[in-house]
Design a protein around this motif. Structure first.
Motif, short mmCIF file in Angstrom:
data_model
loop_
_atom_site.label_atom_id
_atom_site.label_comp_id
_atom_site.label_asym_id
_atom_site.label_seq_id
_atom_site.Cartn_x
_atom_site.Cartn_y
_atom_site.Cartn_z
N HIS A 187 0.84 -1.20 0.00
CA HIS A 187 0.00 0.00 0.00
C HIS A 187 0.87 1.25 0.00
O HIS A 187 2.05 1.18 0.33
CB HIS A 187 -1.01 0.01 1.16
CG HIS A 187 -0.42 -0.06 2.55
ND1 HIS A 187 -0.14 -1.27 3.18
CD2 HIS A 187 -0.08 0.90 3.43
CE1 HIS A 187 0.35 -1.02 4.38
NE2 HIS A 187 0.41 0.29 4.57
N VAL A 189 0.72 5.34 1.20
CA VAL A 189 -0.05 6.19 2.10
C VAL A 189 0.21 7.67 1.81
O VAL A 189 1.37 8.08 1.63
CB VAL A 189 0.32 5.89 3.56
CG1 VAL A 189 -0.56 6.69 4.53
CG2 VAL A 189 0.20 4.40 3.84
N ASN A 245 -4.13 9.88 5.38
CA ASN A 245 -4.07 10.41 6.75
C ASN A 245 -4.28 11.92 6.74
O ASN A 245 -3.80 12.60 5.84
CB ASN A 245 -2.68 10.21 7.37
CG ASN A 245 -2.25 8.75 7.44
OD1 ASN A 245 -3.05 7.86 7.65
ND2 ASN A 245 -0.95 8.54 7.28
N GLN A 255 2.13 13.84 14.24
CA GLN A 255 3.20 13.42 13.32
C GLN A 255 2.84 13.84 11.89
O GLN A 255 3.74 14.04 11.06
CB GLN A 255 3.40 11.90 13.38
CG GLN A 255 2.12 11.11 13.22
CD GLN A 255 2.32 9.70 12.71
OE1 GLN A 255 2.96 9.48 11.70
NE2 GLN A 255 1.78 8.73 13.43
N GLN A 269 3.50 9.60 2.36
CA GLN A 269 4.14 9.41 3.66
C GLN A 269 4.92 8.11 3.75
O GLN A 269 6.08 8.10 4.15
CB GLN A 269 3.07 9.40 4.76
CG GLN A 269 3.63 9.16 6.15
CD GLN A 269 2.64 8.46 7.07
OE1 GLN A 269 1.89 7.59 6.65
NE2 GLN A 269 2.63 8.85 8.33
N HIS A 270 4.27 7.00 3.45
CA HIS A 270 5.01 5.74 3.48
C HIS A 270 4.55 4.77 2.41
O HIS A 270 3.42 4.85 1.93
CB HIS A 270 5.05 5.10 4.87
CG HIS A 270 3.82 4.39 5.36
ND1 HIS A 270 2.85 4.99 6.11
CD2 HIS A 270 3.44 3.09 5.24
CE1 HIS A 270 1.92 4.10 6.44
NE2 HIS A 270 2.24 2.92 5.91
N GLN A 334 4.50 -6.57 10.98
CA GLN A 334 4.91 -5.34 10.29
C GLN A 334 5.98 -4.60 11.09
O GLN A 334 6.12 -4.79 12.30
CB GLN A 334 3.70 -4.41 10.05
CG GLN A 334 3.09 -3.91 11.34
CD GLN A 334 1.82 -3.07 11.18
OE1 GLN A 334 1.17 -2.77 12.17
NE2 GLN A 334 1.46 -2.67 9.98
N PHE A 336 8.37 -0.62 10.78
CA PHE A 336 8.48 0.66 10.08
C PHE A 336 9.92 1.17 10.17
O PHE A 336 10.53 1.14 11.24
CB PHE A 336 7.53 1.68 10.71
CG PHE A 336 6.09 1.28 10.53
CD1 PHE A 336 5.34 1.75 9.47
CD2 PHE A 336 5.48 0.40 11.43
CE1 PHE A 336 4.02 1.36 9.28
CE2 PHE A 336 4.16 0.00 11.26
CZ PHE A 336 3.43 0.49 10.17
N PHE A 347 8.93 7.37 4.77
CA PHE A 347 9.51 6.16 5.37
C PHE A 347 8.88 4.94 4.73
O PHE A 347 8.02 5.05 3.84
CB PHE A 347 9.36 6.17 6.89
CG PHE A 347 7.93 6.24 7.40
CD1 PHE A 347 7.19 5.08 7.60
CD2 PHE A 347 7.33 7.46 7.71
CE1 PHE A 347 5.88 5.14 8.07
CE2 PHE A 347 6.02 7.52 8.18
CZ PHE A 347 5.29 6.36 8.36
N GLU A 349 7.45 0.70 5.25
CA GLU A 349 6.92 -0.36 6.12
C GLU A 349 7.22 -1.69 5.43
O GLU A 349 7.13 -1.79 4.21
CB GLU A 349 5.40 -0.15 6.24
CG GLU A 349 4.65 -1.29 6.92
CD GLU A 349 3.13 -1.05 6.96
OE1 GLU A 349 2.67 0.04 6.53
OE2 GLU A 349 2.42 -1.97 7.38
N PHE A 364 -1.50 0.56 16.60
CA PHE A 364 -1.46 2.01 16.42
C PHE A 364 -0.90 2.71 17.66
O PHE A 364 -0.09 3.63 17.53
CB PHE A 364 -2.84 2.56 16.03
CG PHE A 364 -3.23 2.27 14.60
CD1 PHE A 364 -2.35 1.61 13.73
CD2 PHE A 364 -4.47 2.66 14.10
CE1 PHE A 364 -2.70 1.35 12.40
CE2 PHE A 364 -4.83 2.40 12.78
CZ PHE A 364 -3.95 1.75 11.94
N LEU A 367 2.86 1.98 17.92
CA LEU A 367 3.53 2.59 16.76
C LEU A 367 3.58 4.10 16.87
O LEU A 367 4.63 4.72 16.67
CB LEU A 367 2.76 2.18 15.49
CG LEU A 367 3.16 2.87 14.20
CD1 LEU A 367 4.60 2.53 13.84
CD2 LEU A 367 2.23 2.44 13.06
#
Ligand code: TYF
Ligand code: FE
Length: 381
Positions: A187, A189, A245, A255, A269-270, A334, A336, A347, A349, A364, A367
């Motif tokens: 995915h 993000v 997000n 963040q 973002q990632h 997972q 990161f 970043f 994942e 969450f 993390l």
């Protein structure tokens, strides 16, 4: 009614208003593509497969194409700006630092995809056009998404070259690890501005016919500890998954605000990379110098009680700081990376799925606390 026809998958595919084959490539604009290609080869275990630059007739930019299974990354730098394309890339790096300019999607028909998207409210950036060389023809078109990011729509069914016309095959920079580190993009993000998440979710609903997945971060979680809201859109086959997000007002500085401030607006973002052996991947990447987020030991003290049995013993997860989550469909593992450039922006994942199609909701809290510890070190909390 249709059961007796025995062709439900084909029928379903034909009914899809915006069929996709999967992610085609993640295209990065960077300050030094030659060194980025080296990092993603030696640290991420990817393989250089194609190149375009002054030696191949591309005088304005140099581009390196790296793959790992079906995952493809392209790194582009400006050598000597001459056209609007070069100016866009140079300005993108000046404004945003190294970042993603294009989440390219492979489609069976780029003309049809572009027509559907623009008729449903997408801003067209490039009308469909053909590019050819001795390997065949590719049809390309592009639409705008959040920030300065675009989606190039790629029909490469008539092409068998190493990437796109204009690129030549290239030899690997180093021999890739004996065991593949990852094999697909899971995915991608996006971070968008405060209050705009639902707009972008609606964009993907309308423009690509993508539907919302059940996993999301709502108000409750946001104000309690995450400082962000998140929803996920995906195509009907779940091959292309785009979480979106936005920052939330919470006890701590989000963040997502940190990203928006240092990236200079909305952007990717990632990128999550799918592996079937996260333990081997994390060992290989750690040994090559990739830095991952830390997870407190206390996380592992109670993990077994709620996550149940996983392929990897809890003690190995603890050693490597890998997170685990379970839902009604199965579980996932997972981890990161820390941001991969000096700006606290992009970043990666690494994810190993066993049935679960979630995004690690059970993690969450752990993390986001880990991300906040990094934010604090940077003086941005
Ligand atoms: O893609 C996801 O939704 C998960 C969770 O800043 C996540 O990887 C969400 C937001 C974030 C980091 C990870
Ligand atoms: Fe993710």
């Amino acid at each position: 009614m249709t059961e007796t026809l025995g062709h439900t998958p084909d029928t379903a595919r034909q009914a899809d208003p915006f069929p996709v084959k999967g992610m085609d490539a993640v295209v990065f604009a960077v300050g030094n593509a030659k060194q980025a290609a080296h990092y993603y080869s030696t640290a991420f275990g990817m393989k250089l497969v194609a190149y375009a630059g002054p030696e191949t007739g591309s005088r304005e930019t140099a581009s390196y194409v790296l793959t790992n299974g079906a995952a493809r990354f392209v790194f582009t730098s400006v050598i000597k700006q001459a056209t609007d394309r070069g100016r866009f890339l140079a300005e993108h790096v000046a404004e945003h630092g190294d970042g993603v300019v294009d989440l390219a999607i492979e489609v069976p028909d780029a003309r049809a995809a572009y027509a559907y998207a623009t008729e449903h409210g997408a801003r067209g950036i490039e009308e469909p056009y053909e590019v050819k060389d001795e390997h065949g023809t590719v049809v390309l078109a592009a639409i705008a998404t959040y920030g300065k990011t675009r989606h190039t729509l790629v029909d490469r069914s008539g092409y068998d070259g190493p990437y796109l016309p204009g690129f030549v095959a290239a030899d690997p920079i180093v021999e890739p690890p004996a065991k593949r580190t990852f094999q697909a993009i899971d995915h991608c993000v996006g971070n968008v501005e405060l209050g705009r998440m639902n707009e972008w979710v609606a964009f993907y609903n309308k423009v690509m016919g993508f539907t919302n997945m059940k996993e999301f971060v709502g108000d409750d979680i946001a104000t309690e500890y995450s400082a962000l809201m998140s929803k996920v859109v995906a195509d009907g086959t779940l091959k292309v998954k785009f979480p979106i997000n936005e920052p939330a007002i919470a006890k701590k500085k989000s963040q997502i605000d940190e990203y928006l401030e240092f990236y200079g607006g909305a952007g990717v973002q990632h990128i999550a990379l799918a592996t079937n052996d996260i333990v081997a991947t994390v060992r290989t990447m750690r040994a090559a110098g990739v830095r991952f987020l830390d997870t407190p030991d206390s996380y592992y003290d109670t993990l077994g009680e709620w996550v149940g049995d996983t392929r990897v013993p809890i003690e190995t997860l603890r050693e490597l700081k890998i997170l685990a989550d379970r839902d009604e469909d199965g579980y996932l593992l997972q981890i990161f990376t820390k941001p991969v450039q000096d700006r606290p922006t992009v970043f990666f994942e690494i994810i190993e799925r066993h049935g679960s199609m979630g995004f690690g909701k059970g993690n969450f809290k752990a993390l986001f606390e880990a991300i906040e510890r990094e934010q604090e070190k940077r003086g941005n909390l």
